[in-house]
Design an enzyme around this catalytic site. Structure first.
Site, short mmCIF file in Angstrom:
data_model
loop_
_atom_site.label_atom_id
_atom_site.label_comp_id
_atom_site.label_asym_id
_atom_site.label_seq_id
_atom_site.Cartn_x
_atom_site.Cartn_y
_atom_site.Cartn_z
N HIS A 128 -7.51 -8.46 -3.91
CA HIS A 128 -8.66 -7.61 -3.44
C HIS A 128 -8.33 -6.30 -3.59
CE1 HIS A 128 -6.19 -7.36 0.33
NE2 HIS A 128 -6.82 -6.22 0.87
N ARG A 164 -3.08 -12.79 2.24
CA ARG A 164 -4.17 -12.20 1.61
C ARG A 164 -4.51 -11.90 0.30
NH1 ARG A 164 -7.43 -8.47 3.34
NH2 ARG A 164 -8.60 -10.22 2.66
N TYR A 175 0.81 -1.26 -0.18
CA TYR A 175 -0.10 -1.02 -0.26
C TYR A 175 0.78 1.95 0.30
CZ TYR A 175 -3.79 -2.64 0.95
OH TYR A 175 -5.38 -4.11 1.35
N TYR A 178 -0.20 -10.20 -0.47
CA TYR A 178 0.77 -9.62 0.28
C TYR A 178 0.44 -10.84 1.95
CZ TYR A 178 -3.02 -6.59 2.29
OH TYR A 178 -4.16 -6.33 2.22
N HIS A 188 -10.74 -2.85 -2.10
CA HIS A 188 -11.69 -2.42 -0.83
C HIS A 188 -12.23 -1.53 -1.61
CE1 HIS A 188 -8.97 -3.66 2.60
NE2 HIS A 188 -7.96 -3.62 2.01
#
Length: 234
Positions: free
Chosen positions: A156, A153, A104, A143, A158
């Site tokens: 995806h 994870r 991120y 990640y 959000h």
């Protein structure tokens, strides 16, 4: 026009619980006492006004300043509707995600993966009169997240959807079809009902795909009712 579908509160199995045994961080942040219904104030239900006059639209995450981000370009599109299939027009949809390497664009993310100066990982769009939305991005990477041994994870994106006020915000995640990590992911699997869980998985859509430019994925969101998209409660 077809008859409206009677509203029915969703089965608890179709929504994630506040406290999930396999999802570690929920143990510390879920309510410990029974919930109390508190009347909303006028400000909570009617302010601020989320529209394009006050909130800038940013529908292309695949570049910064005209410089393309690294990774596979994708287009994500769909509709936001209520339980009767009626469009939710002018809904502000905020989107955030990791880059193609699974990191991120945020100082708290210290994952040992490269940052991309041409990818900020956030967008804001508004639905049209038919509840449709669309944005361009880069397919995110998986990640590690330290919830359990060797935890990763699934890829995806959000989504945060805003209604008429602060008390009307709903958050969910969109996953990608065929991801082998889905079967191992505690967050995805906190939704017990398989059909409801699968509503979080986007579908490849050739109509959304732009020839020689980007693959397209459809992700429709239903805000409540028997076919509601699972939303994060914790």
């Amino acid at each position: 026009m077809s008859d409206p579908i009677p509203y029915r509160r969703p089965d608890p199995a179709t929504q994630p619980p506040y406290d999930a045994p396999s999802y570690g961080s929920t143990h510390k942040r879920h309510p410990k006492q029974a919930l109390l219904r508190v009347p909303h104030t006028l400000t909570e239900t009617s302010a601020p006004r989320f529209d394009q006059r006050f909130y800038a639209t940013q529908a292309d995450m695949s570049q910064v300043g005209g410089r393309g981000a690294l990774g596979e370009r994708i287009i994500v599109a769909g509709r936001v509707t209520d339980e009767d299939g009626r469009p939710c027009a002018n809904t502000m949809v905020e989107v955030w995600q990791a880059n193609a390497s699974g990191r991120y664009h945020h100082p708290r993310d210290q994952h040992d993966a490269p940052l991309d100066p041409n990818f900020e990982g956030r967008a804001r769009i508004f639905t049209d009169a038919e509840g449709r939305y669309s944005f361009t991005s880069i397919k995110p990477g998986a990640y590690p997240w330290r919830n359990h041994w060797n935890a990763w994870r699934p890829i995806h994106i959000h989504f945060g959807l805003h209604g008429a006020g602060w008390a009307q915000r709903m958050i969910t995640q969109m996953y990608f079809p065929g991801d082998p990590l889905l079967a191992l992911d505690p967050i995805f699997n906190t939704t017990a009902d398989e059909a409801a869980r699968n509503r979080l998985v986007s579908t490849f859509d050739l109509e959304i795909t732009k020839p020689e430019w980007a693959l397209g994925y459809r992700f429709d969101i239903v805000l409540r009712g028997r076919d509601a998209t699972p939303f994060e409660n914790a």
